[in-house]
Every structure is written in structure tokens, then in C-alpha cells.
Write a protein that holds these residues in place. Structure first.
Motif, short mmCIF file in Angstrom:
data_model
loop_
_atom_site.label_atom_id
_atom_site.label_comp_id
_atom_site.label_asym_id
_atom_site.label_seq_id
_atom_site.Cartn_x
_atom_site.Cartn_y
_atom_site.Cartn_z
N UNK A 5 0.87 -1.17 0.00
CA UNK A 5 0.00 0.00 0.00
C UNK A 5 0.91 1.22 0.00
N UNK A 6 0.67 2.11 -0.98
CA UNK A 6 1.54 3.28 -1.12
C UNK A 6 1.44 4.17 0.11
N UNK A 7 2.59 4.61 0.61
CA UNK A 7 2.64 5.54 1.73
C UNK A 7 1.83 6.81 1.40
N UNK A 8 1.08 7.31 2.38
CA UNK A 8 0.17 8.45 2.14
C UNK A 8 0.92 9.72 1.75
N UNK A 9 2.10 9.89 2.32
CA UNK A 9 2.85 11.11 2.00
C UNK A 9 3.38 11.07 0.57
N UNK A 10 3.86 9.88 0.15
CA UNK A 10 4.31 9.75 -1.24
C UNK A 10 3.13 9.98 -2.19
N UNK A 11 1.96 9.46 -1.81
CA UNK A 11 0.77 9.62 -2.65
C UNK A 11 0.39 11.09 -2.79
N UNK A 25 5.92 4.14 -10.81
CA UNK A 25 6.72 5.33 -11.14
C UNK A 25 5.87 6.57 -10.93
N UNK A 26 6.39 7.54 -10.17
CA UNK A 26 5.63 8.73 -9.83
C UNK A 26 6.46 9.99 -10.09
N UNK A 27 5.76 11.10 -10.37
CA UNK A 27 6.41 12.40 -10.63
C UNK A 27 6.14 13.32 -9.44
N UNK A 28 7.21 13.80 -8.81
CA UNK A 28 7.04 14.68 -7.66
C UNK A 28 6.37 15.99 -8.07
N UNK A 29 5.49 16.48 -7.21
CA UNK A 29 4.78 17.75 -7.46
C UNK A 29 5.68 18.90 -7.03
N UNK A 30 6.76 19.08 -7.75
CA UNK A 30 7.72 20.12 -7.42
C UNK A 30 8.37 20.60 -8.72
N UNK A 31 8.01 21.84 -9.10
CA UNK A 31 8.43 22.36 -10.39
C UNK A 31 9.89 22.77 -10.45
N UNK A 82 18.84 8.52 -5.20
CA UNK A 82 19.01 8.34 -3.77
C UNK A 82 17.85 7.61 -3.14
N UNK A 83 18.16 6.85 -2.10
CA UNK A 83 17.14 6.22 -1.27
C UNK A 83 17.46 6.62 0.16
N UNK A 84 16.70 7.55 0.72
CA UNK A 84 17.00 8.06 2.05
C UNK A 84 16.03 7.43 3.06
N UNK A 85 14.78 7.89 3.05
CA UNK A 85 13.77 7.25 3.89
C UNK A 85 13.83 7.63 5.35
N UNK A 86 14.47 8.77 5.67
CA UNK A 86 14.51 9.19 7.07
C UNK A 86 13.12 9.62 7.54
N UNK A 87 12.32 10.13 6.62
CA UNK A 87 10.96 10.59 6.98
C UNK A 87 9.94 9.53 6.56
N UNK A 88 9.89 9.21 5.27
CA UNK A 88 8.99 8.17 4.78
C UNK A 88 9.76 6.86 4.72
N UNK A 89 9.38 5.89 5.54
CA UNK A 89 10.17 4.67 5.66
C UNK A 89 9.93 3.66 4.54
#
Lengths: 136, 136
Positions: A5-11, A25-31, A82-89
Motif C-alpha cells: 500500500x503506497x505511503x500516504x505522504x508519497x501519494x 513510477x511517480x512524478x514529484x509535485x515540485x516544479x 538516492x534512497x533516504x527514507x529518514x521521513x517516509x520509511x
């Protein structure tokens, strides 16, 4: 047995583009940058070593596919992954097109300021170009 | 035909630990975080897609090995991995142990402040523990 189940924050922070074999595959909402995220559709995975060896190889293969497509579409100076995941695990791999003089160049995109929205028109156009570049 | 030669900045900013199959493994000279760098010993490689598919798989395998060893040694909350290369273009993969409350948590290690030296004694001890955890 739990299900992916996709994490809510990523969604919330990104738009769905397509499903590749293992990943969504997702596109970040950041121009500020052309910024993609790959999310392996597996439950309870936080580190790459939580994936099976086959899935690890699939993730590499799909990350490279997406990296090449993003380089083709943007002509970027450098792709940052990068794969960080400090906030979204939930395991997610960032693939970001960087160019000299962009926001925070040559620093990282993570933790820099706040997202700037991209227009619906620009989002559709960028998504279409990326999906086209991903076609075999 | 060109040969692999370690980038001068990587050489200056990190200590050699060992060679794995494809990569040279190095420890960053920064006491703020346990921070490793994998450098594929191939010439003229900047992006992961510049490697052959076999080398890409090797890089994944070796990155996972190192990630698991670093997690074991440090008990970190999260391992951060990344390949940026905006400054040093030679392909190198960062593997960093992060824990809640560490410097710049939960932000990234890249671009944050300046390196703080680790004592020779601490460097030797950490290196020994990592090399031990990497043994099969």
C-alpha cells in the motif's frame, strides 16, 4: 500476509505515471526539478536489502531505465539518485534531473526549501515526454 | 584505452578500506556520520547506466552487502544511499548510517556544513568493525 500500500505522504506529494515491472513510477509535485520516484510494490520494505535478490536486480534495472529516460528528456548535466527514507520509511528511490544553476545546485534536492507547484499543463507535458522516452 | 583512476577529491576526503569485486570501498573522513563510499573501478563512468548490465548488478550486490554490514555495525535507524555526482563526476555511491538526532537529521548529509575529523583511533576501530562485518 500484508499487502503493498503506497505511503500516504508519497501519494500526496507525487502524481502516478505508470507501473513498471516491480515499481510504481511517480512524478514529484515540485516544479523546481524534474524529479521521479520509484516505489517497489512490495509490503514492509524499508531498505534495499529487505527485497529479495531478484527484486533488487529488478529495482536496479528499472532505476537505470528511468534514469536514461529522464536524461534523454531533460538533457540534464547529472542525474541524482538516492534512497533516504529518514521521513517516509517505505522504500522509494529518487531519480532527479539536475542542471548547473538549478535550485540549490550543486547541493542536494532533499531538505532544500519547499516544493513549488508545477502547472497542470506542464505536468501533463513532462509526464507525456517521460512516458514516451520509456517506450521500448 | 583509459584506465580507472580514483578521483583526487574522493581520495583526499576518504580512507581506503578494501576492494570488493567491482568497487573500492572507502570511509569518509567525517566523524559526524559513519559514511562509506563505493567506487566502481571502471574508467569514464559517471552514471550507473554507463556501466555494463553485469557491472550494474555487481554494484547493486556490493551496495547491499555494504549496507547490511553498516546497519549491523551501527544499529542505525536508517541507511541512506545516494549517487549524486554534481561536484565529483566519477561514479560513487554513498552509504550512510543515520540515526535520530544525528547531525542534520532527518535532512540529508550532502551539502550540510563541513566535515568534522574523526580521530585516528576511532577511524581504525570503525574500519575494523566494518571489515569484520563484511566477512562472509
Amino acid at each position: 500476509m500484508s499487502e503493498f500500500r503506497l505511503d500516504e505522504r508519497l501519494e500526496r506529494d507525487s502524481d502516478f505515471l505508470t507501473k513498471i515491472g516491480l515499481c510504481e513510477l511517480r512524478l514529484m509535485k515540485d516544479g523546481r526539478w524534474p524529479w521521479l520516484v520509484l516505489v517497489p510494490q512490495r509490503p514492509d520494505v524499508s531498505e534495499v536489502f529487505d527485497l529479495t535478490p531478484l527484486d533488487q536486480t529488478m529495482l536496479t534495472f528499472e532505476t537505470v531505465l528511468v534514469t536514461e529516460a529522464l536524461k534523454t528528456v531533460t538533457g540534464a548535466t547529472k542525474i541524482n539518485t538516492g534512497a533516504l527514507g529518514n521521513i517516509v520509511r517505505q522504500l522509494h528511490v529518487h531519480v532527479v534531473a539536475r542542471s548547473e544553476g538549478d535550485a540549490n545546485w550543486p547541493g542536494p534536492v532533499w531538505g532544500h526549501g519547499t516544493a513549488e507547484p508545477r502547472s497542470t499543463e506542464d505536468t501533463k507535458a513532462l509526464a507525456a515526454r517521460i512516458l514516451d522516452a520509456l517506450k521500448p
